[in-house]
Write an enzyme that holds these catalytic residues in place. Structure first.
Site, PDB file in Angstrom:
ATOM      1  N   ASP A  10       0.873  -1.171   0.000  1.00 20.43           N
ATOM      2  CA  ASP A  10       0.000   0.000   0.000  1.00 20.43           C
ATOM      3  C   ASP A  10       0.913   1.225   0.000  1.00 20.43           C
ATOM      4  O   ASP A  10       2.113   1.120   0.241  1.00 20.43           O
ATOM      5  CB  ASP A  10      -0.878   0.000   1.261  1.00 20.43           C
ATOM      6  CG  ASP A  10      -1.759   1.241   1.360  1.00 20.43           C
ATOM      7  OD1 ASP A  10      -2.318   1.657   0.320  1.00 20.43           O
ATOM      8  OD2 ASP A  10      -1.883   1.808   2.458  1.00 20.43           O
ATOM      9  N   SER A  11       0.314   2.396  -0.234  1.00 24.33           N
ATOM     10  CA  SER A  11       1.077   3.641  -0.143  1.00 24.33           C
ATOM     11  C   SER A  11       1.590   3.893   1.272  1.00 24.33           C
ATOM     12  O   SER A  11       2.571   4.594   1.452  1.00 24.33           O
ATOM     13  CB  SER A  11       0.213   4.815  -0.584  1.00 24.33           C
ATOM     14  OG  SER A  11      -0.916   4.931   0.256  1.00 24.33           O
ATOM     15  N   TYR A  42      -0.672   8.371  -2.315  1.00 27.41           N
ATOM     16  CA  TYR A  42      -0.705   8.156  -3.768  1.00 27.41           C
ATOM     17  C   TYR A  42      -1.926   8.831  -4.409  1.00 27.41           C
ATOM     18  O   TYR A  42      -1.889   9.179  -5.590  1.00 27.41           O
ATOM     19  CB  TYR A  42      -0.784   6.654  -4.082  1.00 27.41           C
ATOM     20  CG  TYR A  42       0.509   5.864  -3.964  1.00 27.41           C
ATOM     21  CD1 TYR A  42       1.663   6.418  -3.413  1.00 27.41           C
ATOM     22  CD2 TYR A  42       0.559   4.552  -4.428  1.00 27.41           C
ATOM     23  CE1 TYR A  42       2.831   5.663  -3.315  1.00 27.41           C
ATOM     24  CE2 TYR A  42       1.718   3.800  -4.340  1.00 27.41           C
ATOM     25  CZ  TYR A  42       2.855   4.351  -3.782  1.00 27.41           C
ATOM     26  OH  TYR A  42       3.995   3.597  -3.709  1.00 27.41           O
ATOM     27  N   GLY A  43      -2.997   8.966  -3.656  1.00 28.14           N
ATOM     28  CA  GLY A  43      -4.307   9.290  -4.241  1.00 28.14           C
ATOM     29  C   GLY A  43      -4.412  10.630  -4.927  1.00 28.14           C
ATOM     30  O   GLY A  43      -5.347  10.864  -5.688  1.00 28.14           O
ATOM     31  N   CYS A  73      -4.483  -1.239  -1.884  1.00 28.97           N
ATOM     32  CA  CYS A  73      -4.565   0.209  -2.050  1.00 28.97           C
ATOM     33  C   CYS A  73      -5.596   0.492  -3.135  1.00 28.97           C
ATOM     34  O   CYS A  73      -5.467   0.005  -4.266  1.00 28.97           O
ATOM     35  CB  CYS A  73      -3.192   0.752  -2.470  1.00 28.97           C
ATOM     36  SG  CYS A  73      -3.200   2.499  -2.920  1.00 28.97           S
ATOM     37  N   THR A  75      -6.247   3.251  -4.723  1.00 29.55           N
ATOM     38  CA  THR A  75      -5.735   4.073  -5.816  1.00 29.55           C
ATOM     39  C   THR A  75      -4.934   3.225  -6.803  1.00 29.55           C
ATOM     40  O   THR A  75      -5.150   3.293  -8.017  1.00 29.55           O
ATOM     41  CB  THR A  75      -4.840   5.199  -5.258  1.00 29.55           C
ATOM     42  OG1 THR A  75      -5.595   5.957  -4.305  1.00 29.55           O
ATOM     43  CG2 THR A  75      -4.360   6.110  -6.358  1.00 29.55           C
ATOM     44  N   GLU A 152      -4.218   9.467   8.666  1.00 25.26           N
ATOM     45  CA  GLU A 152      -2.762   9.405   8.878  1.00 25.26           C
ATOM     46  C   GLU A 152      -2.342  10.247  10.089  1.00 25.26           C
ATOM     47  O   GLU A 152      -1.285  10.030  10.672  1.00 25.26           O
ATOM     48  CB  GLU A 152      -2.009   9.872   7.618  1.00 25.26           C
ATOM     49  CG  GLU A 152      -2.131   8.938   6.430  1.00 25.26           C
ATOM     50  CD  GLU A 152      -1.019   7.881   6.335  1.00 25.26           C
ATOM     51  OE1 GLU A 152       0.058   8.087   6.900  1.00 25.26           O
ATOM     52  OE2 GLU A 152      -1.262   6.839   5.702  1.00 25.26           O
ATOM     53  N   CYS A 186     -10.991   3.028  -0.291  1.00 28.20           N
ATOM     54  CA  CYS A 186      -9.579   3.280   0.021  1.00 28.20           C
ATOM     55  C   CYS A 186      -9.308   2.542   1.322  1.00 28.20           C
ATOM     56  O   CYS A 186     -10.120   2.597   2.251  1.00 28.20           O
ATOM     57  CB  CYS A 186      -9.368   4.783   0.184  1.00 28.20           C
ATOM     58  SG  CYS A 186      -7.819   5.245   1.014  1.00 28.20           S
ATOM     59  N   THR A 187      -8.172   1.860   1.398  1.00 26.47           N
ATOM     60  CA  THR A 187      -7.918   1.002   2.567  1.00 26.47           C
ATOM     61  C   THR A 187      -7.694   1.796   3.860  1.00 26.47           C
ATOM     62  O   THR A 187      -7.626   1.208   4.934  1.00 26.47           O
ATOM     63  CB  THR A 187      -6.729   0.046   2.307  1.00 26.47           C
ATOM     64  OG1 THR A 187      -5.628   0.787   1.793  1.00 26.47           O
ATOM     65  CG2 THR A 187      -7.126  -1.033   1.318  1.00 26.47           C
ATOM     66  N   HIS A 188      -7.561   3.113   3.762  1.00 21.35           N
ATOM     67  CA  HIS A 188      -7.511   3.924   4.980  1.00 21.35           C
ATOM     68  C   HIS A 188      -8.904   4.106   5.612  1.00 21.35           C
ATOM     69  O   HIS A 188      -9.026   4.359   6.811  1.00 21.35           O
ATOM     70  CB  HIS A 188      -6.975   5.329   4.682  1.00 21.35           C
ATOM     71  CG  HIS A 188      -5.501   5.409   4.548  1.00 21.35           C
ATOM     72  ND1 HIS A 188      -4.847   5.045   3.407  1.00 21.35           N
ATOM     73  CD2 HIS A 188      -4.536   5.812   5.419  1.00 21.35           C
ATOM     74  CE1 HIS A 188      -3.546   5.227   3.570  1.00 21.35           C
ATOM     75  NE2 HIS A 188      -3.329   5.687   4.780  1.00 21.35           N
TER      76      HIS A 188
END
Lengths: 272, 272
Positions: A10-11, A42-43, A73, A75, A152, A186-188
């Site tokens: 992932d990013s 990355y997005g 990820c 994105t 984040e 998005c995995t976040h």
């Protein structure tokens, strides 16, 4: 049995939501995780840069003995996977297809929402897949560019007034559209699940793309022997900070000790 | 007269606030700007990664015929400039010292606030410089990690409720501390000037670090001949998007056409 590792990347931290599910359903697998924390997010980047970074991340994982790659990820899955898949022989699984399958299984109203980064939403990847699965589905998509910086920075509590305000801004149209299923593309975003649920209500099914990708991998992968399970973590910046935050993504006391990859940009140079 | 260019760099768009001031006060200078848009933001990364990226950015600018470098980034000025300066013969000017000089000229109450990225605030660079200039100064510093993502997403209007809420959260303690001068210690932050002013009131002097660095450069640089003025822009990702947003940082109709630097990580390899 196949004891080779499963590569996951992932990013940054988001892809750990896929590792979390792999730990649950395939505890005997050796997992090698790479988070590109030196270049996250990355997005918001261009398609070409996302493809370049994906090539390097893939080359890094392929420098280990792996049997498959989970692109954890949204994105990368939306923007770069189609290209990079054709350049590699290793099986690569993204989050888009598995999430869309589950969405179409769950929706009763045939009205599905999608949220993601700018890159993901701009690509139209989820809508295209949903319409392939069922041309009659009604979709609404919305980019949520502040969600990744919020997560984040550890800001995802449903009691956080900034989180509440941003969730309301991004999801108002989706709520008005009357979806019964939302792909958190998005995995976040699954870390914002409680805040999203508080706004949309319990009746909307929330789909976690990392978990869906992990479930999908199990359907075709030759499993490892019992006792083979372990996870190695690699990042391109600040392993200490990664270790600190990893637990909140993994949802378990993790004892993560990530290793630093010093020059991720040097991997896969031969593919130019 | 010295017609060589002035190099200016930042993690992304923020450094254009320095270019804006250079255009005003030194219109005859040839300026070469580099924005590391493929790896922005810097403010949340580790010290070593910020130093590595700074070495590459500096090496890229030094591949042109330049007479000085303006480090138009609060994070780089705070975390990496001391190291990278010793590795180069070109004069390098950061934003910390000029901003602190001006702060100490302006403050009457001797109470100065500092805001910046996590990296900048953690380094203590501004406080150290202020205390060197006047050991009796009272300082308060606060990291504002959501300001860069807000600005990079075009969210800085004082009427934006998310901006208002975040400004209030970050600046409440600083207001209570009773500062009469605030160093906006990241070159992105001057775009939030109106929102910050609305919260702190007109009596607090707001210091723009990019503009201060530009003013300082004029004091020692051998100027260019009249008619020499032009600006070239380089970025590591998405020149089109840079062109679109550049005007809001430059505060003028700019007609920016940025050039793409394809592999910034390959610059300065020999310094390893």
């Amino acid at each position: 049995m196949d004891n080779r590792a499963i590569g996951v990347f992932d990013s940054g931290l988001g892809g750990l939501t896929a590792v979390r599910q792999l730990h649950r359903i395939m505890p005997d697998e050796h997992i090698i995780y790479f988070g590109d924390t030196g270049r996250v997010p990355y997005g918001t980047r261009s398609r070409q840069t996302i493809i370049n970074y994906t090539r390097q991340d893939t080359a890094f994982l392929c420098s280990h003995d792996i049997k498959a790659i989970v692109v954890a990820c949204g994105t990368v899955s939306s923007v770069a996977l189609g290209t990079v898949k054709t350049e590699n022989t290793i099986p690569m699984v993204g989050v888009v297809k598995p999430s869309c399958y589950t969405a179409m299984k769950l929706t009763k109203s045939n009205r599905v929402g999608i949220i993601g980064t700018k890159g993901t939403i701009h690509s139209g990847s989820y809508e295209a897949m949903l319409h392939t699965l069922d041309p009659s589905v009604h979709t609404i998509a919305r980019a949520c560019p502040l969600f990744v910086p919020l997560v984040e920075n550890g800001r995802f509590s449903p009691d956080d007034p900034v989180v509440q305000l941003v969730v309301e801004e991004y999801l108002a149209e989706i709520r008005d559209f009357g979806v019964d299923t939302l792909i958190m593309g998005c995995t976040h975003y699954p870390l914002l699940r409680a805040a999203i649920r508080a706004y949309l209500g319990d009746e909307v099914a929330l789909i976690d793309p990392g978990a869906e990708a992990a479930d999908y991998v199990r359907t075709f992968l030759e499993p490892a022997e019992p006792g083979n399970g372990r996870t190695e973590y690699f990042v391109s910046d600040d392993p200490d900070s990664f270790d600190t935050y990893a637990e909140m993504f993994l949802g378990e006391p993790a004892g993560v000790h990530a290793n630093l990859v010093e020059d991720i940009a040097s991997y896969g140079k031969e593919r130019g």
